[in-house]
Structure formats: C-alpha cells, structure tokens
Design an enzyme around this catalytic site. Structure first.
Site, short mmCIF file in Angstrom:
data_model
loop_
_atom_site.label_atom_id
_atom_site.label_comp_id
_atom_site.label_asym_id
_atom_site.label_seq_id
_atom_site.Cartn_x
_atom_site.Cartn_y
_atom_site.Cartn_z
N ARG A 190 7.87 47.27 66.16
CA ARG A 190 8.22 47.91 67.44
C ARG A 190 9.66 47.62 67.81
NH1 ARG A 190 3.63 46.22 71.38
NH2 ARG A 190 4.81 47.52 72.85
N HIS A 200 6.20 43.66 82.07
CA HIS A 200 5.57 43.10 80.87
C HIS A 200 6.57 42.53 79.88
CE1 HIS A 200 1.91 45.87 81.87
NE2 HIS A 200 1.98 44.82 82.65
N CYS A 220 9.23 30.44 73.23
CA CYS A 220 8.49 29.47 72.40
C CYS A 220 7.03 29.52 72.83
CB CYS A 220 9.03 28.05 72.59
SG CYS A 220 8.03 26.80 71.74
N CYS A 226 11.91 22.51 70.96
CA CYS A 226 10.87 21.50 70.75
C CYS A 226 10.59 21.32 69.27
CB CYS A 226 9.58 21.90 71.48
SG CYS A 226 8.75 23.31 70.75
C1 BV8 Z 1 -3.51 39.13 83.66
C2 BV8 Z 1 3.17 44.10 76.80
C3 BV8 Z 1 -4.26 37.15 84.62
C4 BV8 Z 1 2.76 43.78 75.41
C5 BV8 Z 1 1.16 44.90 77.97
C6 BV8 Z 1 -8.35 44.10 86.95
C7 BV8 Z 1 -9.25 45.02 86.51
C8 BV8 Z 1 -9.52 45.10 85.12
C9 BV8 Z 1 -8.88 44.30 84.16
C10 BV8 Z 1 -7.98 43.39 84.61
C11 BV8 Z 1 -7.72 43.28 85.99
N1 BV8 Z 1 -6.77 42.33 86.13
C12 BV8 Z 1 -6.44 41.84 84.89
C13 BV8 Z 1 -7.18 42.46 83.96
C14 BV8 Z 1 -7.08 42.23 82.52
C15 BV8 Z 1 -5.89 42.99 81.86
C16 BV8 Z 1 -6.10 44.48 82.01
O1 BV8 Z 1 -5.54 45.12 82.89
N2 BV8 Z 1 -6.90 45.02 81.08
C17 BV8 Z 1 -7.08 46.49 81.08
C18 BV8 Z 1 -7.03 46.97 79.65
C19 BV8 Z 1 -8.36 46.83 81.76
N3 BV8 Z 1 -4.61 42.60 82.46
C20 BV8 Z 1 -4.01 41.51 81.94
O2 BV8 Z 1 -4.45 40.83 81.02
C21 BV8 Z 1 -2.69 41.13 82.59
N4 BV8 Z 1 -2.64 39.72 82.82
O3 BV8 Z 1 -4.33 39.74 84.27
O4 BV8 Z 1 -3.34 37.79 83.73
C22 BV8 Z 1 -3.75 35.82 84.81
C23 BV8 Z 1 -3.27 35.54 86.05
C24 BV8 Z 1 -2.81 34.24 86.29
C25 BV8 Z 1 -2.84 33.27 85.24
C26 BV8 Z 1 -3.31 33.64 83.97
C27 BV8 Z 1 -3.76 34.96 83.73
C28 BV8 Z 1 -1.48 41.41 81.63
C29 BV8 Z 1 -1.45 42.81 81.22
C30 BV8 Z 1 -0.15 43.09 80.41
C31 BV8 Z 1 -0.46 43.29 78.95
N5 BV8 Z 1 0.77 43.67 78.21
N6 BV8 Z 1 2.34 45.19 77.32
C32 BV8 Z 1 3.00 44.92 74.46
O5 BV8 Z 1 3.57 45.94 74.89
O6 BV8 Z 1 2.62 44.77 73.31
S1 BV8 Z 1 0.17 46.21 78.56
C33 BV8 Z 1 0.71 47.63 77.70
O7 BV8 Z 1 -0.39 48.53 77.74
C34 BV8 Z 1 1.85 48.38 78.33
O8 BV8 Z 1 2.83 47.54 78.86
C35 BV8 Z 1 1.14 49.20 79.40
O9 BV8 Z 1 0.90 48.40 80.54
C36 BV8 Z 1 -0.19 49.51 78.74
C37 BV8 Z 1 -0.13 50.85 78.06
O10 BV8 Z 1 -0.23 51.78 79.07
P1 BV8 Z 1 0.86 52.99 79.17
O11 BV8 Z 1 2.24 52.45 79.12
O12 BV8 Z 1 0.43 53.79 80.31
O13 BV8 Z 1 0.66 53.78 77.78
P2 BV8 Z 1 -0.60 54.70 77.37
O14 BV8 Z 1 -0.41 54.98 75.93
O15 BV8 Z 1 -1.84 54.09 77.84
O16 BV8 Z 1 -0.38 56.06 78.20
C38 BV8 Z 1 0.76 56.85 77.95
C39 BV8 Z 1 0.71 57.93 79.03
O17 BV8 Z 1 1.88 58.73 78.90
C40 BV8 Z 1 -0.50 58.87 78.90
O18 BV8 Z 1 -0.99 59.12 80.20
C41 BV8 Z 1 0.11 60.14 78.30
O19 BV8 Z 1 -0.56 61.31 78.73
C42 BV8 Z 1 1.50 60.10 78.90
N7 BV8 Z 1 2.54 60.77 78.11
C43 BV8 Z 1 2.64 60.83 76.75
N8 BV8 Z 1 3.81 61.50 76.42
C44 BV8 Z 1 4.42 61.82 77.60
C45 BV8 Z 1 3.62 61.35 78.68
N9 BV8 Z 1 3.96 61.51 79.97
C46 BV8 Z 1 5.13 62.17 80.24
N10 BV8 Z 1 5.97 62.63 79.25
C47 BV8 Z 1 5.64 62.48 77.93
N11 BV8 Z 1 6.46 62.97 77.00
ZN ZN Z 2 9.56 25.10 72.01
#
Ligand code: BV8
Ligand code: ZN
Length: 314
Positions: free
Chosen positions: A84, A135, A143, A200
């Site tokens: 990526r 994110h 680290c 570290c």
């Molecule tokens: C946490 C970085 C707690 C890494 C990413 C509440 C309810 C349910 C679940 C949870 C909740 N709270 C927390 C959770 C758990 C979880 C979560 O949300 N799970 C989901 C799956 C249900 N959340 C977490 O784990 C978060 N952390 O809660 O920590 C905590 C608190 C304190 C102490 C300890 C812990 C962290 C979440 C972050 C994860 N990291 N990214 C990486 O990139 O590898 S998330 C990653 O996926 C992206 O950043 C983004 O957020 C998501 C992908 O979504 P999109 O970007 O929307 O992409 P997608 O492909 O889905 O959609 C694309 C869209 O574009 C489509 O609609 C398409 O139609 C459209 N499109 C396509 N082409 C075009 C277009 N639109 C316009 N023009 C175009 N040309």
């Molecule tokens: Zn370290």
C-alpha cells in the site's frame, strides 16, 4: 384523506440532489466538517477497502489491519503495508483532494477528517491544522513495543525484504477483482530479519496506522471535539466512505446534533452501503458519482474554478 393539489416534489421527504440548492446552503454556511474515506482516493487509482472484495493476496484487508495479525505474522502484515505504501507513492492527489484544500484555504472553519492513510491529502498541501488524520499514516513508522515514532518516512521499500513486485500484486489484485480466487504463497519473512526499533532495540517497527482494536490519536480526537463543541455546525460532507468504522463514522451524528445538514458524495446511492450517513432526510443532499468530479462542482461557490497545480508539493 385525499390531498388535493400537485404531488409534493421528490426532495420534500428525501435528500436533495439539486446542486443549486446545495450552493445556496454552502453560501450560508459558516462552519463545515467533512468525513472522507477510500472513495476520495479512488480516482487516484488506489483501491478501496471494499474494492477487490477488500482482499489482498486472499487475505481480508481488515483482518491484516490488527495488532493480533502483526503478532501472528509481522512479515505478512508488513508486505501488505509495503504494497500500500508503494501504490500510494505511485498515486497522485486528484481534483477531489485539491477541491477540499481550496475550500479549507477559503474557509478557516472548514475541518476535514480523513480515514485515509495514503498521504494524498497531505501531498495536495491540505492546511495541516484543518486536516485530521483519524487512522494515522502509512508513512509514519512506530515501534510495536515503545513509543518511538518516525514521521514521514517515504522509503520504498521501507526495508529490502519488503520490496513489492507490484506486477505480481497487480495481477493478483486484478484476479481478485474478477472474483478469481488466487492461491498465492507469500514468502514468509522471519521476524528477526524485520526492521527493529532504533530506540528500545528489541521492539519491531510497524506502520504508523491505527489498527482495529486500537484507539484513535488522542490529540486528534480532542481537536475535533473542541471544533464540534465550539459552535453550531452547518454542513457535514460525507465523502467516499461506507461510514461503518467507529468512532470515525460517529462524527456524522455528532455534527447532526450540532444542527448540520448532511451531504453525501459517493459512487453508490441510497441503495448502497452508506452506513452512518444512510438515514438521509429532507434538507440533506446526496450526490452520486466520482468525488473527483463532484467536489469541484459542489464547492464552486467557495473555491471558484478549481486549478490543479502542475507540480505536487510534498
Ligand atoms: C477502537 C487504518 C477502541 C488501517 C482503519 C462501535 C460499533 C461497532 C464496532 C465498533 C464500535 N466502536 C469500535 C468498534 C470496533 C471497530 C469498528 O468500527 N469495527 C467495524 C468494522 C464495525 N473500530 C475500531 O477497532 C477502532 N478502534 O474502537 O478502539 C479502543 C478504545 C480505547 C482503547 C483501546 C481500544 C479503530 C478503527 C480504525 C481501523 N483502521 N484504517 C489501514 O488502513 O490498514 S479502518 C479502514 O477501514 C479505513 O481507515 C476506513 O475507516 C475503513 C474503510 O472504510 P472506507 O474508507 O469507507 O472504504 P470502503 O472501501 O469501505 O468504502 C469506500 C466507499 O467509497 C464506498 O462507499 C464506495 O461506494 C465509495 N466510492 C468508491 N469509489 C468512489 C467512491 N465514492 C466517491 N467517488 C469514487 N470514485
Ligand atoms: Zn521501541
């Protein structure tokens, strides 16, 4: 109860698709927020999470974006992020990124929150204090054990063992795109040979992104909350995201509570997965299509005719 008179116009109970109506709202808006996802970078040639079935080398992308996956096989996870990084460095910001930059320069109280880790908004010179990276970034290195962090490392590959033969990956992604299952053996990399922390000495280095199960950057969340607490929010743009990952998706309702109208820009329509932005109602907007084409159009009253800079400022 027979209602006499003309049938009410379609937008009287659903989101409007009328750009003129949106321009009027934009002109009267003082504070605007935008939540961006992978769809904003799609026109730059970067796959979305849902695109290609959300798969990389027959691994679910979201499954690789976890600390557990890194503990299990850090080499595999690093290859995923090295791929990526490579693709993001080959890509260029598009008119959607630049339209948001211009809007931010013309309106100080225009706050953009991005879920994207591809660095394209930064490369479009988005004013840093008006861009909140929810994110993290592919180009920050952390680290896994201590709080060492290196910002803006654009080495490609980050380590010789992580060299990406993108043709192989492009072939695999293409095959995945047309649903062909791809039996790929990814050569295992021993953790001891992976880059370790210069501070570290024992910790493994990892991409500076927020993995599932990890909290968002505290300072970023605090800055967004203070923007929301400060005053009314007039408009919430939800751009190229399925708005299903939290807490990022939660900002749509936060803005609504502060009086914001929601305007969705997405390739999908109401029949698509719009997540936290799916309950659109009267007063909201839905612009279906490519963000790179739509954003310059709908933001025109604020940014005028968008001029894409020749050279890219890194
Ligand atoms: C946490 C970085 C707690 C890494 C990413 C509440 C309810 C349910 C679940 C949870 C909740 N709270 C927390 C959770 C758990 C979880 C979560 O949300 N799970 C989901 C799956 C249900 N959340 C977490 O784990 C978060 N952390 O809660 O920590 C905590 C608190 C304190 C102490 C300890 C812990 C962290 C979440 C972050 C994860 N990291 N990214 C990486 O990139 O590898 S998330 C990653 O996926 C992206 O950043 C983004 O957020 C998501 C992908 O979504 P999109 O970007 O929307 O992409 P997608 O492909 O889905 O959609 C694309 C869209 O574009 C489509 O609609 C398409 O139609 C459209 N499109 C396509 N082409 C075009 C277009 N639109 C316009 N023009 C175009 N040309
Ligand atoms: Zn370290």
């Amino acid at each position: 109860m027979a209602t006499s008179g003309p049938t009410p116009p379609k937008s009287s109970y659903g989101p409007s698709t009328d750009i003129q109506e949106f321009h009027d709202v934009l002109k009267s808006s003082k504070r605007i927020m935008a939540l961006c996802g992978a769809g904003l970078s799609a026109a730059s040639g970067l796959g979305t999470f849902r695109g290609a079935g959300g798969m990389w080398r027959n691994h679910k992308a979201t499954a690789l974006a976890t600390p557990e996956a890194f503990e299990r096989d850090p080499g595999l996870v690093w290859l995923f992020y090295s791929y990526r990084r490579h693709m993001a460095l080959q890509a260029k910001p598009n008119a959607g990124h630049y339209a948001l930059v211009e809007a931010s320069k013309r309106m100080r109280s225009f706050l953009t929150m991005s879920q994207n880790v591809d660095g394209l908004s930064q490369r479009a010179k988005h004013p840093r204090d008006q861009l909140k990276l929810l994110h993290g970034s592919l180009f920050d290195i952390k680290c896994f054990s201590c709080d060492y962090i290196e910002l803006n490392n654009f080495d490609d590959p980050f380590h010789p063992l992580l060299a990406i033969d993108s043709d192989e990956d492009a072939r695999l992604a293409a095959a995945a795109n047309n649903g062909e299952s791809t039996k790929v053996k990814t050569k295992p990399i021993l953790p001891k040979n992976l880059p370790h922390c210069p501070s570290c000495k024992t910790g493994l280095l990892r991409p500076g992104v927020v993995w599932f199960g990890e909290p968002l950057p505290e300072d970023t969340v605090a800055e967004i909350d203070s923007f929301i607490d400060e005053d009314k929010v007039d408009l919430m743009l939800v751009i190229g995201t399925t708005a299903t990952v939290y807490p990022a998706a939660g900002y749509v309702d936060e803005a609504r509570k502060k009086g914001a109208r929601v305007a969705v820009v997405n390739m999908d329509g109401l029949d698509g997965e719009l997540g936290a932005a799916s309950n659109l109602k009267r007063g909201d907007f839905l612009f279906q299509g490519d963000a790179a084409k739509i954003l310059p159009e709908i933001l025109k009253p604020l940014i005028g005719e968008l001029k894409i800079p020749e050279t890219e400022g890194v």
